[in-house]
Motif scaffolding. Sequence first.
Motif, PDB file in Angstrom:
ATOM      1  N   UNK A  75       0.986  -0.988  -0.070  1.00  0.00           N
ATOM      2  CA  UNK A  75       0.068  -0.138  -0.052  1.00  0.00           C
ATOM      3  C   UNK A  75       0.983   1.208  -0.069  1.00  0.00           C
ATOM      4  N   UNK A  76       0.665   2.046  -1.019  1.00  0.00           N
ATOM      5  CA  UNK A  76       1.709   3.208  -1.022  1.00  0.00           C
ATOM      6  C   UNK A  76       1.240   4.170  -0.074  1.00  0.00           C
ATOM      7  N   UNK A  77       2.211   4.579   0.595  1.00  0.00           N
ATOM      8  CA  UNK A  77       2.440   5.434   1.742  1.00  0.00           C
ATOM      9  C   UNK A  77       2.222   4.929   3.115  1.00  0.00           C
ATOM     10  N   UNK A  78       2.073   3.522   3.274  1.00  0.00           N
ATOM     11  CA  UNK A  78       1.676   2.940   4.481  1.00  0.00           C
ATOM     12  C   UNK A  78       2.989   2.606   5.412  1.00  0.00           C
ATOM     13  N   UNK A  79       3.353   3.295   6.463  1.00  0.00           N
ATOM     14  CA  UNK A  79       4.697   2.949   6.862  1.00  0.00           C
ATOM     15  C   UNK A  79       4.440   1.985   8.030  1.00  0.00           C
ATOM     16  N   UNK A  80       5.630   1.362   8.523  1.00  0.00           N
ATOM     17  CA  UNK A  80       5.790   0.599   9.850  1.00  0.00           C
ATOM     18  C   UNK A  80       5.801   1.438  11.015  1.00  0.00           C
ATOM     19  N   UNK A  81       6.333   2.442  11.166  1.00  0.00           N
ATOM     20  CA  UNK A  81       6.741   2.838  12.720  1.00  0.00           C
ATOM     21  C   UNK A  81       5.654   3.596  13.202  1.00  0.00           C
ATOM     22  N   UNK A  82       5.430   5.029  13.066  1.00  0.00           N
ATOM     23  CA  UNK A  82       4.410   5.805  13.970  1.00  0.00           C
ATOM     24  C   UNK A  82       3.732   6.616  12.790  1.00  0.00           C
ATOM     25  N   UNK A  83       2.389   6.937  13.175  1.00  0.00           N
ATOM     26  CA  UNK A  83       1.473   7.884  12.663  1.00  0.00           C
ATOM     27  C   UNK A  83       0.793   8.851  13.617  1.00  0.00           C
TER      28      UNK A  83
ATOM     29  N   UNK B 180      16.093  -1.068  11.098  1.00  0.00           N
ATOM     30  CA  UNK B 180      14.643  -1.161  10.464  1.00  0.00           C
ATOM     31  C   UNK B 180      14.824  -0.859   8.939  1.00  0.00           C
ATOM     32  N   UNK B 181      13.985  -1.395   8.269  1.00  0.00           N
ATOM     33  CA  UNK B 181      13.840  -0.881   6.727  1.00  0.00           C
ATOM     34  C   UNK B 181      12.606  -1.131   6.175  1.00  0.00           C
ATOM     35  N   UNK B 182      12.120  -0.073   5.533  1.00  0.00           N
ATOM     36  CA  UNK B 182      10.578  -0.134   4.686  1.00  0.00           C
ATOM     37  C   UNK B 182      10.930  -0.123   3.385  1.00  0.00           C
ATOM     38  N   UNK B 183      11.424  -1.153   2.753  1.00  0.00           N
ATOM     39  CA  UNK B 183      11.760  -1.027   1.099  1.00  0.00           C
ATOM     40  C   UNK B 183      10.342  -0.378   0.396  1.00  0.00           C
ATOM     41  N   UNK B 184      10.661   0.410  -0.559  1.00  0.00           N
ATOM     42  CA  UNK B 184       9.615   0.781  -1.385  1.00  0.00           C
ATOM     43  C   UNK B 184       9.335  -0.594  -2.401  1.00  0.00           C
ATOM     44  N   UNK B 185       7.939  -0.868  -2.292  1.00  0.00           N
ATOM     45  CA  UNK B 185       7.459  -2.022  -2.811  1.00  0.00           C
ATOM     46  C   UNK B 185       6.661  -1.639  -3.913  1.00  0.00           C
ATOM     47  N   UNK B 186       6.202  -2.563  -4.878  1.00  0.00           N
ATOM     48  CA  UNK B 186       5.374  -2.242  -6.064  1.00  0.00           C
ATOM     49  C   UNK B 186       3.935  -2.048  -5.306  1.00  0.00           C
ATOM     50  N   UNK B 187       3.061  -1.066  -5.804  1.00  0.00           N
ATOM     51  CA  UNK B 187       1.939  -0.905  -5.268  1.00  0.00           C
ATOM     52  C   UNK B 187       0.661  -1.553  -5.985  1.00  0.00           C
ATOM     53  N   UNK B 188       0.016  -1.897  -5.079  1.00  0.00           N
ATOM     54  CA  UNK B 188      -1.250  -2.840  -5.599  1.00  0.00           C
ATOM     55  C   UNK B 188      -2.257  -1.566  -6.411  1.00  0.00           C
ATOM     56  N   UNK B 189      -2.926  -1.941  -7.345  1.00  0.00           N
ATOM     57  CA  UNK B 189      -3.773  -1.004  -8.063  1.00  0.00           C
ATOM     58  C   UNK B 189      -5.568  -0.968  -7.595  1.00  0.00           C
ATOM     59  N   UNK B 190      -5.394  -1.911  -6.608  1.00  0.00           N
ATOM     60  CA  UNK B 190      -6.959  -2.288  -6.247  1.00  0.00           C
ATOM     61  C   UNK B 190      -7.032  -2.153  -4.671  1.00  0.00           C
ATOM     62  N   UNK B 191      -8.011  -2.891  -4.242  1.00  0.00           N
ATOM     63  CA  UNK B 191      -8.161  -2.919  -2.668  1.00  0.00           C
ATOM     64  C   UNK B 191      -8.269  -4.258  -2.216  1.00  0.00           C
ATOM     65  N   UNK B 192      -8.158  -5.189  -3.189  1.00  0.00           N
ATOM     66  CA  UNK B 192      -8.226  -6.548  -2.795  1.00  0.00           C
ATOM     67  C   UNK B 192      -7.138  -7.668  -3.291  1.00  0.00           C
ATOM     68  N   UNK B 193      -5.879  -7.020  -3.793  1.00  0.00           N
ATOM     69  CA  UNK B 193      -4.891  -7.844  -4.246  1.00  0.00           C
ATOM     70  C   UNK B 193      -3.789  -8.049  -3.437  1.00  0.00           C
TER      71      UNK B 193
END
Length: 171
Positions: free
Chosen positions: A31-39, A81-94
């Motif tokens: 999910x683009x923009x979703x990080x592990x640490x803090x919000x 800690x690493x949060x590598x940039x991953x390919x983003x899904x294009x929908x809500x269910x994949x």
Amino acid sequence: MTPALIGDPGSHYVCFVVNLKSKTFQFLNNLAGEKLHFKNGEPTVYKKMFDVWLKEVEAFVIELYKHKKITMPSQISTFKWETPKMPAQTDKDSCGVFCMKFLAEWGGDSKSMESFKDWPQMKKHQKVAKIMEFRIGICSTILSDSSNSKRDYVEKEATSYYEEMLQKAVT
């Protein structure tokens, strides 16, 4: 490496990795923009889940090294800690499909994942088609695996369906 279903109720798959080679914890999320640490100053649900999982992994690894009578090369608590940039899904269910592909192909960085090498250059409709290809491949692997107790039934039904469609096409 392990998948995790996050949310209440569980609604999103992510992967957590303890990379012993690079001495890092890696959080794989498509999910683009979703990080592990803090919000907003609070630990995210991902961080809370990872902390629980990490305690279990650390206990397992320590016991494994004790059992093998080997000195641990480094303390897990010192890993970065690493949060590598991953390919983003294009929908809500994949997300589950992405998680399965990450589990199958992750080699420490996103460049090691052959299935996603052209992802950034693809148009949305191409990505949707690729996700469908991933789904079909995963399902085929599961259905045809020798450990699947329903494999013979599935093969028989698929063959019967194919023959029926072939017969309709000929007539």
